[in-house]
Design a protein around this motif. Structure first.
Motif, mmCIF file in Angstrom:
data_model
loop_
_atom_site.group_PDB
_atom_site.id
_atom_site.type_symbol
_atom_site.label_atom_id
_atom_site.label_comp_id
_atom_site.label_asym_id
_atom_site.label_seq_id
_atom_site.Cartn_x
_atom_site.Cartn_y
_atom_site.Cartn_z
ATOM 1 N N GLU A 197 0.825 -1.267 0.014
ATOM 2 C CA GLU A 197 -0.042 0.110 -0.113
ATOM 3 C C GLU A 197 0.846 1.220 0.087
ATOM 4 O O GLU A 197 0.459 2.248 -0.590
ATOM 5 N N SER A 198 2.131 1.171 0.639
ATOM 6 C CA SER A 198 2.695 2.346 0.769
ATOM 7 C C SER A 198 3.797 2.493 -0.384
ATOM 8 O O SER A 198 4.037 1.505 -0.971
ATOM 9 N N THR A 199 4.238 3.744 -0.549
ATOM 10 C CA THR A 199 5.435 3.909 -1.422
ATOM 11 C C THR A 199 6.860 3.646 -0.549
ATOM 12 O O THR A 199 6.872 3.823 0.644
ATOM 13 N N LEU A 200 7.729 3.106 -1.260
ATOM 14 C CA LEU A 200 8.902 2.864 -0.491
ATOM 15 C C LEU A 200 9.826 4.215 -0.118
ATOM 16 O O LEU A 200 10.075 4.532 0.724
ATOM 17 N N PHE A 201 9.706 4.843 -1.177
ATOM 18 C CA PHE A 201 10.656 6.107 -1.370
ATOM 19 C C PHE A 201 9.642 7.443 -0.799
ATOM 20 O O PHE A 201 8.708 7.559 -1.565
ATOM 21 N N ILE A 202 10.086 8.280 0.221
ATOM 22 C CA ILE A 202 9.298 9.254 0.391
ATOM 23 C C ILE A 202 9.640 10.699 -0.615
ATOM 24 O O ILE A 202 8.777 11.137 -0.950
ATOM 25 N N ASN A 203 10.815 10.819 -0.898
ATOM 26 C CA ASN A 203 11.456 12.046 -1.500
ATOM 27 C C ASN A 203 11.374 11.522 -3.113
ATOM 28 O O ASN A 203 11.704 10.501 -3.403
ATOM 29 N N ASN A 204 11.024 12.201 -4.131
ATOM 30 C CA ASN A 204 11.241 12.269 -5.253
ATOM 31 C C ASN A 204 9.870 11.146 -5.865
ATOM 32 O O ASN A 204 10.045 10.170 -5.526
ATOM 33 N N THR B 199 3.374 3.239 -6.130
ATOM 34 C CA THR B 199 2.552 2.782 -4.978
ATOM 35 C C THR B 199 1.608 1.861 -5.763
ATOM 36 O O THR B 199 1.424 2.072 -7.153
ATOM 37 N N LEU B 200 1.183 1.027 -5.244
ATOM 38 C CA LEU B 200 0.200 -0.203 -6.047
ATOM 39 C C LEU B 200 -1.017 0.329 -6.122
ATOM 40 O O LEU B 200 -1.569 0.337 -7.137
#
Lengths: 204, 204
Positions: A197-204, B199-200
């Motif tokens: 569900e989450s994105t791995l990277f926060i920036n960019n 993101t999925l």
DNA sequence: GTCTATAAAAGGATAGAC
DNA sequence: GTCTATCCTTTTATAGAC
């Protein structure tokens, strides 16, 4: 074991064979050990199942059928891929927790004898409906567009590998802390969902 | 093979043992087959390696060392986890493409004989530095906060499972299209990166 | 260092009594 | 249906010639 009823023996042997084969694989399994564990005689195994090979096939068929993801009607009737995923992860991780040796057994044996076992496998798994369902969700813009098979492989990877790779992962990452690893596995369904569900990277 | 030099035989046997053991596992491997493939005599195997067990251990040690992710200085000197990931995926998927049978071999054998092989494994893998590095990136706010070991398992799952699970995945999802599956594997490093980066789910 | 021959043991399978 | 005894083959391992 004169007390046992006729039909019971066959089931006891099958049960013992299940344990031994799944633990040791075909090559490592011994008919003697199966007999011992069933509280029966070696000759009796041949009486009921004729050969080691044939006994193994019965076990494998059943094991594969258990291991392969099944998409029952209830699972396919959910209204979105998101709820499907939650549902599926819950069911499948529970299954793996109950049968932790299944993944490595199935994968090893399929590798050892692909042609023969592929026959057995045929028709047991069907990803067609689920692929269509996911595709539709992508078209509707509810799920990020990508190769559907790839997405399925990714989800199965995250489910299966922690079990199949346990001997290695538990040692090198959990420093052989068994309890810690079991906790990790117990929370796996939820963790996978959060991770996806989450994105791995926060920036960019 | 009277032409061969003395030292060469040992290496030929080891080479043959590598192939046979990795393909068939310890239980399925036959000393005769190793001898045949080395173009040597069975007795010679025992001359050089005394027992099957001991020959196997040599092979396993080497194989595990190859399979285990290594984090050389270059890899750890990268300036962010993001570039580390790109670098690592590239190296590790290439390794797996070159040794596609390694994962299942290592995992199966570790399962078969955890205690003994765990000894051998000891000290070969070290995830300490990499864990620290990832942790720092999380603290710095560059990577989503989560259990670091879990993140590592997830990445390794996505790398290793497509190879270990190939006999099953290729059949049920690729309908046994070998070329298609190889393509999938060849693009795996890039695919994993994209998958992790995105993101999925689009909505919510 | 490499081979042939063979020992020694294990393991799958069968015959036949009960 | 279940057991004991045994056969036969495979497989690891060793002895000993060259």
């Amino acid at each position: 074991m004169a007390i046992k009823k006729e039909k019971v023996s066959k089931e006891l042997i099958l049960e013992a064979a299940r344990n031994v084969f799944i633990e040791k694989g075909f090559d490592g399994a011994r008919m003697q050990q199966i007999a011992d564990r069933a509280g029966a005689n070696k000759a009796l195994l041949h009486y009921y199942f004729s050969t080691k090979e044939s006994l193994f096939e019965d076990v494998f068929k059943e094991a594969f059928s258990t291991f392969a993801p099944h998409f029952h009607d209830e699972l396919l009737k959910v209204k979105s891929f998101k709820s499907f995923l939650v549902f599926f992860l819950d069911i499948y991780i529970k299954l793996l927790l109950n049968h932790p040796y299944l993944p490595l057994f199935i994968l090893s044996e399929l590798q050892r004898n692909p042609d023969k076992l592929a026959q057995i496998v045929k028709g047991i798994v069907d990803f067609e409906l689920i692929q269509q369902m996911i595709k539709k969700e992508m078209d509707d813009g509810n799920v990020v567009k990508m190769d559907v098979r790839e997405l399925i492989v990714n989800i199965l990877s995250l489910c299966i590998f922690p079990f199949a790779g346990r001997p290695m992962m538990q040692r090198v990452l959990w420093k052989n802390d068994e309890v810690g690893y079991v906790n990790f596995l117990n929370q796996r369904a939820e963790s996978i969902y959060k991770f996806l569900e989450s994105t791995l990277f926060i920036n960019n």
